[in-house]
Design a protein around this motif. Sequence first.
Motif, PDB file in Angstrom:
ATOM      1  N   PRO A   3       0.835  -1.212   0.000  1.00 55.76           N
ATOM      2  CA  PRO A   3       0.000   0.000   0.000  1.00 55.76           C
ATOM      3  C   PRO A   3       0.866   1.257   0.000  1.00 55.76           C
ATOM      4  CG  PRO A   3      -0.696  -1.560   1.701  1.00 55.76           C
ATOM      5  CD  PRO A   3       0.612  -2.036   1.197  1.00 55.76           C
ATOM      6  N   ASP A   4       0.297   2.353  -0.439  1.00 55.42           N
ATOM      7  CA  ASP A   4       1.040   3.617  -0.470  1.00 55.42           C
ATOM      8  C   ASP A   4       1.138   4.244   0.909  1.00 55.42           C
ATOM      9  OD1 ASP A   4      -0.541   4.384  -3.634  1.00 55.42           O
ATOM     10  OD2 ASP A   4       1.406   3.443  -3.235  1.00 55.42           O
ATOM     11  N   ASN A   5       0.090   4.090   1.727  1.00 51.35           N
ATOM     12  CA  ASN A   5       0.043   4.691   3.049  1.00 51.35           C
ATOM     13  C   ASN A   5       1.020   3.981   3.996  1.00 51.35           C
ATOM     14  OD1 ASN A   5      -1.138   4.596   5.939  1.00 51.35           O
ATOM     15  ND2 ASN A   5      -2.089   6.400   5.020  1.00 51.35           N
ATOM     16  N   GLU A   6       1.781   4.773   4.769  1.00 51.77           N
ATOM     17  CA  GLU A   6       2.812   4.211   5.649  1.00 51.77           C
ATOM     18  C   GLU A   6       2.207   3.311   6.733  1.00 51.77           C
ATOM     19  OE1 GLU A   6       5.490   7.062   7.258  1.00 51.77           O
ATOM     20  OE2 GLU A   6       6.381   5.655   8.677  1.00 51.77           O
ATOM     21  N   GLN A   7       1.087   3.741   7.325  1.00 51.22           N
ATOM     22  CA  GLN A   7       0.449   2.932   8.360  1.00 51.22           C
ATOM     23  C   GLN A   7      -0.042   1.605   7.784  1.00 51.22           C
ATOM     24  OE1 GLN A   7      -2.546   5.631  10.017  1.00 51.22           O
ATOM     25  NE2 GLN A   7      -1.297   5.847  11.860  1.00 51.22           N
ATOM     26  N   GLU A   8      -0.623   1.674   6.590  1.00 50.86           N
ATOM     27  CA  GLU A   8      -1.123   0.465   5.956  1.00 50.86           C
ATOM     28  C   GLU A   8       0.037  -0.472   5.591  1.00 50.86           C
ATOM     29  OE1 GLU A   8      -3.730   1.337   2.739  1.00 50.86           O
ATOM     30  OE2 GLU A   8      -5.141   2.478   3.986  1.00 50.86           O
ATOM     31  N   THR A  63      -7.588  -5.975  15.670  1.00 54.74           N
ATOM     32  CA  THR A  63      -7.645  -4.527  15.851  1.00 54.74           C
ATOM     33  C   THR A  63      -6.729  -4.089  16.989  1.00 54.74           C
ATOM     34  OG1 THR A  63      -9.947  -4.526  15.096  1.00 54.74           O
ATOM     35  CG2 THR A  63      -9.185  -2.571  16.263  1.00 54.74           C
ATOM     36  N   ALA A  64      -6.723  -4.865  18.072  1.00 53.35           N
ATOM     37  CA  ALA A  64      -5.885  -4.515  19.225  1.00 53.35           C
ATOM     38  C   ALA A  64      -4.410  -4.519  18.844  1.00 53.35           C
ATOM     39  CB  ALA A  64      -6.150  -5.483  20.369  1.00 53.35           C
ATOM     40  N   LYS A  65      -4.002  -5.524  18.068  1.00 49.86           N
ATOM     41  CA  LYS A  65      -2.600  -5.607  17.659  1.00 49.86           C
ATOM     42  C   LYS A  65      -2.249  -4.475  16.706  1.00 49.86           C
ATOM     43  CE  LYS A  65       1.369  -7.548  17.922  1.00 49.86           C
ATOM     44  NZ  LYS A  65       2.068  -7.638  19.227  1.00 49.86           N
ATOM     45  N   ALA A  66      -3.163  -4.139  15.817  1.00 51.22           N
ATOM     46  CA  ALA A  66      -2.916  -3.033  14.887  1.00 51.22           C
ATOM     47  C   ALA A  66      -2.761  -1.715  15.639  1.00 51.22           C
ATOM     48  CB  ALA A  66      -4.057  -2.943  13.875  1.00 51.22           C
ATOM     49  N   ALA A  67      -3.590  -1.514  16.662  1.00 51.11           N
ATOM     50  CA  ALA A  67      -3.494  -0.291  17.473  1.00 51.11           C
ATOM     51  C   ALA A  67      -2.145  -0.219  18.168  1.00 51.11           C
ATOM     52  CB  ALA A  67      -4.637  -0.258  18.491  1.00 51.11           C
ATOM     53  N   GLU A  68      -1.688  -1.349  18.689  1.00 52.53           N
ATOM     54  CA  GLU A  68      -0.386  -1.404  19.365  1.00 52.53           C
ATOM     55  C   GLU A  68       0.740  -1.148  18.368  1.00 52.53           C
ATOM     56  OE1 GLU A  68       0.303  -5.080  21.384  1.00 52.53           O
ATOM     57  OE2 GLU A  68       2.468  -4.792  21.394  1.00 52.53           O
ATOM     58  N   LEU A  69       0.631  -1.742  17.183  1.00 53.51           N
ATOM     59  CA  LEU A  69       1.664  -1.608  16.158  1.00 53.51           C
ATOM     60  C   LEU A  69       1.809  -0.162  15.687  1.00 53.51           C
ATOM     61  CD1 LEU A  69       3.533  -3.489  14.408  1.00 53.51           C
ATOM     62  CD2 LEU A  69       1.724  -3.432  12.687  1.00 53.51           C
ATOM     63  N   LEU A  70       0.664   0.515  15.520  1.00 53.03           N
ATOM     64  CA  LEU A  70       0.674   1.895  14.999  1.00 53.03           C
ATOM     65  C   LEU A  70       0.786   2.944  16.094  1.00 53.03           C
ATOM     66  CD1 LEU A  70      -2.179   1.582  12.318  1.00 53.03           C
ATOM     67  CD2 LEU A  70       0.293   1.299  11.985  1.00 53.03           C
ATOM     68  N   GLY A  71       0.558   2.519  17.350  1.00 50.29           N
ATOM     69  CA  GLY A  71       0.589   3.484  18.455  1.00 50.29           C
ATOM     70  C   GLY A  71      -0.598   4.417  18.439  1.00 50.29           C
ATOM     71  N   VAL A  72      -1.764   3.882  18.027  1.00 46.77           N
ATOM     72  CA  VAL A  72      -2.973   4.697  17.965  1.00 46.77           C
ATOM     73  C   VAL A  72      -4.084   4.018  18.754  1.00 46.77           C
ATOM     74  CG1 VAL A  72      -2.360   5.621  15.689  1.00 46.77           C
ATOM     75  CG2 VAL A  72      -3.784   3.555  15.837  1.00 46.77           C
ATOM     76  N   LYS A  73      -5.220   4.694  18.892  1.00 46.44           N
ATOM     77  CA  LYS A  73      -6.368   4.100  19.560  1.00 46.44           C
ATOM     78  C   LYS A  73      -7.013   3.053  18.645  1.00 46.44           C
ATOM     79  CE  LYS A  73      -7.463   8.138  22.417  1.00 46.44           C
ATOM     80  NZ  LYS A  73      -7.036   7.476  23.661  1.00 46.44           N
ATOM     81  N   GLN A  74      -7.756   2.148  19.263  1.00 43.48           N
ATOM     82  CA  GLN A  74      -8.342   1.056  18.497  1.00 43.48           C
ATOM     83  C   GLN A  74      -9.334   1.556  17.437  1.00 43.48           C
ATOM     84  OE1 GLN A  74      -9.717  -2.450  20.403  1.00 43.48           O
ATOM     85  NE2 GLN A  74      -8.006  -2.574  21.848  1.00 43.48           N
ATOM     86  N   ARG A  75     -10.019   2.666  17.725  1.00 37.90           N
ATOM     87  CA  ARG A  75     -10.970   3.206  16.751  1.00 37.90           C
ATOM     88  C   ARG A  75     -10.247   3.594  15.464  1.00 37.90           C
ATOM     89  NH1 ARG A  75     -14.845   7.882  18.797  1.00 37.90           N
ATOM     90  NH2 ARG A  75     -15.432   6.144  20.156  1.00 37.90           N
ATOM     91  N   ARG A  76      -9.078   4.248  15.616  1.00 37.18           N
ATOM     92  CA  ARG A  76      -8.293   4.654  14.451  1.00 37.18           C
ATOM     93  C   ARG A  76      -7.740   3.417  13.732  1.00 37.18           C
ATOM     94  NH1 ARG A  76      -7.449   6.867   9.875  1.00 37.18           N
ATOM     95  NH2 ARG A  76      -5.253   6.940   9.268  1.00 37.18           N
ATOM     96  N   ALA A  77      -7.259   2.448  14.506  1.00 37.63           N
ATOM     97  CA  ALA A  77      -6.709   1.227  13.911  1.00 37.63           C
ATOM     98  C   ALA A  77      -7.778   0.492  13.112  1.00 37.63           C
ATOM     99  CB  ALA A  77      -6.148   0.317  14.998  1.00 37.63           C
ATOM    100  N   ARG A  78      -8.987   0.456  13.655  1.00 37.29           N
ATOM    101  CA  ARG A  78     -10.083  -0.222  12.959  1.00 37.29           C
ATOM    102  C   ARG A  78     -10.399   0.472  11.631  1.00 37.29           C
ATOM    103  NH1 ARG A  78     -13.338   0.032  16.777  1.00 37.29           N
ATOM    104  NH2 ARG A  78     -12.760  -1.920  17.787  1.00 37.29           N
ATOM    105  N   ALA A  79     -10.322   1.807  11.631  1.00 35.94           N
ATOM    106  CA  ALA A  79     -10.588   2.565  10.406  1.00 35.94           C
ATOM    107  C   ALA A  79      -9.534   2.258   9.339  1.00 35.94           C
ATOM    108  CB  ALA A  79     -10.602   4.063  10.712  1.00 35.94           C
ATOM    109  N   VAL A  80      -8.266   2.140   9.760  1.00 33.97           N
ATOM    110  CA  VAL A  80      -7.185   1.807   8.815  1.00 33.97           C
ATOM    111  C   VAL A  80      -7.403   0.414   8.244  1.00 33.97           C
ATOM    112  CG1 VAL A  80      -4.700   1.422   8.571  1.00 33.97           C
ATOM    113  CG2 VAL A  80      -5.529   3.327   9.978  1.00 33.97           C
ATOM    114  N   LEU A  81      -7.761  -0.522   9.107  1.00 31.56           N
ATOM    115  CA  LEU A  81      -7.992  -1.902   8.670  1.00 31.56           C
ATOM    116  C   LEU A  81      -9.150  -1.989   7.680  1.00 31.56           C
ATOM    117  CD1 LEU A  81      -7.517  -3.674  12.114  1.00 31.56           C
ATOM    118  CD2 LEU A  81      -6.068  -4.001  10.105  1.00 31.56           C
ATOM    119  N   MET A  82     -10.233  -1.274   7.981  1.00 27.78           N
ATOM    120  CA  MET A  82     -11.394  -1.310   7.089  1.00 27.78           C
ATOM    121  C   MET A  82     -11.076  -0.682   5.740  1.00 27.78           C
ATOM    122  SD  MET A  82     -13.536  -3.093   8.569  1.00 27.78           S
ATOM    123  CE  MET A  82     -14.764  -2.898   7.262  1.00 27.78           C
ATOM    124  N   ASN A  83     -10.225   0.331   5.732  1.00 26.25           N
ATOM    125  CA  ASN A  83      -9.809   0.948   4.471  1.00 26.25           C
ATOM    126  C   ASN A  83      -9.006  -0.055   3.637  1.00 26.25           C
ATOM    127  OD1 ASN A  83      -9.583   3.422   2.776  1.00 26.25           O
ATOM    128  ND2 ASN A  83      -7.395   3.115   3.137  1.00 26.25           N
TER     129      ASN A  83
END
Length: 507
Positions: free
Chosen positions: A442-447, A462-482
Amino acid sequence: MTIEEILAGESKNVEFKESLPEKSIKYMKSVVAFANGTGGKIIFGIADKTREVVGFSKEDVFEKMDVIANAVSDSCEPAIIPDISLQTIDGKTVIVVEVSEGRQRPYYIKALGRDGGVYVRVAGTTRLADEYMIKELLFEGSNRYYDQALCTGLNITDEDIDVLCKAMKEQAIKNAHTEEQKASIKDVGRQQLRSWGVLIERDGKDYPSNAFAILTGNAGLHVATQCGVFKGTTKAVFVDRREYTGPLWEQIDDAFQFVLRNIHLGATIVGIYRQDVYEIPPDAIRELIINAMVHRSYLDHGTIQVAVYDNRLEITSPGKLPMGQTMERMKEGYSKIRNEALAHAFAYMNLIEHWGSGIPRIIDKVKAAGLREPEFIGGEVDLRINIYRGQVETKDHNDFINANKVPDTTGKVPNSADGVPDTVEKVPDSAEKMPDTMAKLPDNEQEQQIFKYVLKNNSITTAKAAELLGVKQRRARAVLMNMVESAYLRKEGAARSTIYVKNTEGR
């Protein structure tokens, strides 16, 4: 007592005595142990080794019955009233002493005192109770719960309480099954925590219960989950080992992901689509881990153990079954709560649904997957549940894929040159030739971070993604859904069991 039962020999609930011992303590230990457990029978007049029916003469059998009744009355505290009867077997008279499950625990031998006279049954033998077992019996006998007791030595602040309340609501939303359920979730506050027993109010101040320490993974109590992968069917050779600490919901996710990484992931073709299938239903795995967390004994300083063998998944939780619970009743859905505060907290966080429904649901899911019914072992010191692994095939290609055994932290994969068998199996040719439409990052760094993690570990929560990115789970979930919308990832499972895997169907 039938001949068939006699031939079966002594068991958890049956003990034989060839004669009436001169010293009553020789059988009084078993009387006490039966009262502290699920009850049992002592049969006088049957040889314990040969199972020969010896019996008693009619002239003195009633005298011996009186001796037994008086000995039990004089020796046990609190009072135990057994049912003493006669039975004729092969024309010979035996004495049956039946002791019911007691409610005023712990029962002990007066002469030895409560510190040295409490006995329990373990694997068909009578043994002196360990210190934690005595405490467990004390809580049962007083109808109290250990998790609702004050956690001595732990100091908490208002901020600690607020952090727990916020985290619990986040978990409740994450584990909600529907949008309606998600919208109905209310804030959890101090009053709610007090009513559950997570907080204890004294003189206008809130103090932590053991449940508070257990839920948060606080240093007040050491609560951990041990996970391991073993070569073969015993613990002789281990391939990978992890220990997870922290809040219980994090331990659940960590243990769940550990199992998924270390069991086979196959595929089935539905029409023109390829669908990934784990050899053990993920929902059943997660439910089993949650069940162990909420029902284990926290008085026992052991840990929950999650072990993956070549032929099975084995989950062991410390502590005997609580008073009134049996294997049979548990499998039928009968609920006997050991940790009431934790049960309320788990229910709020949508980790458990109807109390007692977890085990029947696990059995149904495993059987529906074509696997043999889960095996339940123990219950006297700990409870071990085995789910036997199946074989997952790609129905159209007959290939078998195992891409889930890369260690989760070091990234190092043992190899046969190190004397340890490979834990990553090569994907068969038929699977390799399937078009890989996901080679481009993906082009996006977080993705990119998430996608690289999935390529390495096969899935992410989602919990692991939030930990990996250092963001809240709501934001991590949005990245995953994208990433799902962009066809980089595919969402599997629902609510509590949601994971994100590489999309092999392309964009």
